[in-house]
Scaffold this active site. Sequence first.
Site, short mmCIF file in Angstrom:
data_model
loop_
_atom_site.label_atom_id
_atom_site.label_comp_id
_atom_site.label_asym_id
_atom_site.label_seq_id
_atom_site.Cartn_x
_atom_site.Cartn_y
_atom_site.Cartn_z
N ASP B 66 -5.53 -6.17 3.21
CA ASP B 66 -4.56 -6.97 2.46
C ASP B 66 -3.26 -6.19 2.38
O ASP B 66 -3.21 -5.01 2.74
CB ASP B 66 -5.07 -7.35 1.06
CG ASP B 66 -5.41 -6.15 0.19
OD1 ASP B 66 -5.01 -5.01 0.50
OD2 ASP B 66 -6.10 -6.35 -0.82
N ASP B 129 -12.45 -9.30 -12.46
CA ASP B 129 -12.47 -10.77 -12.37
C ASP B 129 -13.27 -11.25 -11.16
O ASP B 129 -13.31 -12.45 -10.89
CB ASP B 129 -11.03 -11.30 -12.28
CG ASP B 129 -10.30 -10.74 -11.05
OD1 ASP B 129 -10.87 -9.85 -10.35
OD2 ASP B 129 -9.17 -11.19 -10.77
N HIS B 131 -12.68 -10.39 -7.99
CA HIS B 131 -11.95 -10.49 -6.71
C HIS B 131 -12.34 -9.35 -5.78
O HIS B 131 -12.76 -8.28 -6.22
CB HIS B 131 -10.44 -10.53 -6.96
CG HIS B 131 -9.78 -9.20 -7.14
ND1 HIS B 131 -9.47 -8.68 -8.38
CD2 HIS B 131 -9.34 -8.29 -6.23
CE1 HIS B 131 -8.88 -7.50 -8.23
NE2 HIS B 131 -8.79 -7.24 -6.94
#
Lengths: 241, 241, 241, 241
Positions: B66, B129, B131
């Site tokens: 990413d 969360d 991710h």
Amino acid sequence: MKLIVEQDYAAMSRVAANVLLGKMYQQNRVNLAITAGNTPIKMYEYLVQEVKNKPYLDHVHYYNFDEIPYAGEEGFGVTMTHLNQLFFHPAAISEKQIHVLDEKNYTEQDARILADGGLDLILLGIGEDGHFCGNLPGTTEFTDMTTRVSADALPGMCEVLIQEVGGASSKCPDFYVTMGPKSVMAAKSIVLIANGRKKAAIIKKAFFGPVDSHVPASILQLHPQLTVILDAEAASELDIL
Amino acid sequence: MKLIVEQDYAAMSRVAANVLLGKMYQQNRVNLAITAGNTPIKMYEYLVQEVKNKPYLDHVHYYNFDEIPYAGEEGFGVTMTHLNQLFFHPAAISEKQIHVLDEKNYTEQDARILADGGLDLILLGIGEDGHFCGNLPGTTEFTDMTTRVSADALPGMCEVLIQEVGGASSKCPDFYVTMGPKSVMAAKSIVLIANGRKKAAIIKKAFFGPVDSHVPASILQLHPQLTVILDAEAASELDIL
Amino acid sequence: MKLIVEQDYAAMSRVAANVLLGKMYQQNRVNLAITAGNTPIKMYEYLVQEVKNKPYLDHVHYYNFDEIPYAGEEGFGVTMTHLNQLFFHPAAISEKQIHVLDEKNYTEQDARILADGGLDLILLGIGEDGHFCGNLPGTTEFTDMTTRVSADALPGMCEVLIQEVGGASSKCPDFYVTMGPKSVMAAKSIVLIANGRKKAAIIKKAFFGPVDSHVPASILQLHPQLTVILDAEAASELDIL
Amino acid sequence: MKLIVEQDYAAMSRVAANVLLGKMYQQNRVNLAITAGNTPIKMYEYLVQEVKNKPYLDHVHYYNFDEIPYAGEEGFGVTMTHLNQLFFHPAAISEKQIHVLDEKNYTEQDARILADGGLDLILLGIGEDGHFCGNLPGTTEFTDMTTRVSADALPGMCEVLIQEVGGASSKCPDFYVTMGPKSVMAAKSIVLIANGRKKAAIIKKAFFGPVDSHVPASILQLHPQLTVILDAEAASELDIL
């Protein structure tokens, strides 16, 4: 995902047979889980020719991945009965090479496969409702390993099961067993075959739509070694072509 | 899923380093996608010792998965800057071995990896969360390949990105890029590392709960070669232990 | 052949440990054949730290590849006694994971390994005469599988064996057993370690000279997955550096 | 070694085609080195049917492993001319998938194959003298990688080469090129095919006799992934049956 589209059912069946055969000529044990049903009929015809009476394929081991027992009867259930007719008997596969999943031993299926070295390949069909193995929409979760599904899991399930066992409601079992999505995804490679126009819509939905628990086969998209083999009719709704 | 629980952060980091090193000593090209962040800091310390100035590891290729660009700046974004600091510079990895994903070339990432032979391993962290990579809940679909995520994809995303780029809102980009869940699942093996009590709840949820698009990492359970490496704190809510 | 040269014995041992560890973190059974002797002492020290009391490595299985029985004694022979001291006892490896080759069961060794799925890796040392396992020059053929070698196979063999069993001629066995070159070459990967100046000449001869039955290890060059790990002294006669 | 014996040439050819096809249906690049000659003629007939105009096999790459140039002529040599006739042209394989070895580029063959990821499979025939590829007895060493062999390497070699190039001594080259035994052994798997009574003696010698430099193919016994596919006549001297 590797997508293979062949012009017709015979060509699709030949490629599917080639893929399975390609896994078989190894020196070490090979573990294959294979599907019953109508889709693979011609593929098994091809396979029988190459597999029957071949002692050099004695290291290939076969597993069924679901089973519907006949209520009140001993012996094989619906899936094994079909696999025997389609492949094991005509190919003269020895009992030592056949690892039967049934309603009595299903809780051991995943540990047994792991101990055997894992599945090298699982061959699947797909239903018009997006099911694979016995994973009908609403009956299992994506995270299920091999499990039992109750005959009252869905409205209408009882009728489906009665049809599967040959029409006699007396033979309808209380439950069937199936490898769940997580069990299937644990295989080293997955091959899914489909033919005919009536499969075209679900093929598009399952392999080119979102992952959706109402379309169980949609999860298969995320396997790193998935091959989908179609005839032109089953592929007819795909834009990709 | 293979679950490895070690007593503390150092032991967890050592095992993670061992797993990566184990992939490296091959004769042919090896492709690894690796994570930045706090979790792998100690693992990279171990790796640097074994990897720096080793010409016999020149066939190992590295990918970031990413990137958050700094708005209005040329050069590396947040992820590559961190990877350079954590690993590539201290380990003296040559540029030829580093395959940069950025906001300009992200549409080519999946085809490039496929042409390079696929990822042998992708090393992931996990957010509280759920991710992984830049797949925050609500930003990508399970079926996404490498994609861009807009800065206004979620309420509050802008603040997250400003923090990532160092606090100056002028550097906040319009979008970041990430390999999507389907890209990640295409890797031959996935390793996920987590440490600390604050990760305990999400570890239980993501790897022992249902597949749920609100918990992106929950999809990773279904990869056939997933290894999860935890310290005791991150594993502290698991019944299995 | 992948050639790895490290500066000293400790670094060489660390890389060898890394390579073995790298094979271990799998989901399925892993089969390793490992060497006794002086060369791997430090490697086992490193390994013990990473392997001891790790239930997630219970699927790793160990094999010895040769054995010299103590004449007139029950129980383990020379090789297993050393492996117990060097590794199995300090690492607390369970008996279930240790597959003992001895003078009674050697005729079953190759079939047993094949049934277990084959060796994923065999770790070898090398003698100054070019032997590996118990394949001393003149005792076995390249095409031998696991076999017995008579105490009178070579002039002076008796003295060698007496030294191995601790000096007492009464304990000298009539024969020892060893995996032959063909058995070893059947492994999926071979790792050979050597250190010290006194190994420099044979390293050059075995891995950069002709295939020669008088230098048994010279056959290993032709394995498709051979890794040779040396310290600088053992590599000191190689022009390649 | 896996030994497959089929009743006749057609059945042997079908199995050989199955083995090659089995390697082809992958998601990533596949590298195959294939043989010319008479033995594979029927196998290529089967292969053409399954391979021609199949865009899903575009990732399969082909290599020739030896070449005899026509002296004084530009263009393909003897091997590539035959492979074009037998397979590449009838199967409509695109030039991008064909990696030609010739007398000009042979020094780059091994590095090129390594950079391409190694050979997944090399398909070999065998000569009555035990040669494979261009490794005639007395022309190469077991440790040779891809190399040139001079036209005067052996007495009578010139006559052999003249016959190969079509009978005109003016076309006889000064040398031919071939992957050497070590190059061949570096492949991930080796498949050797033979048919007919005149191959029976060499099959017994090469695969059930000693490793002997006068029988070059005898070295292939020691490859961990060797499959030998024979018809009944080629297997007729084997005691094993």
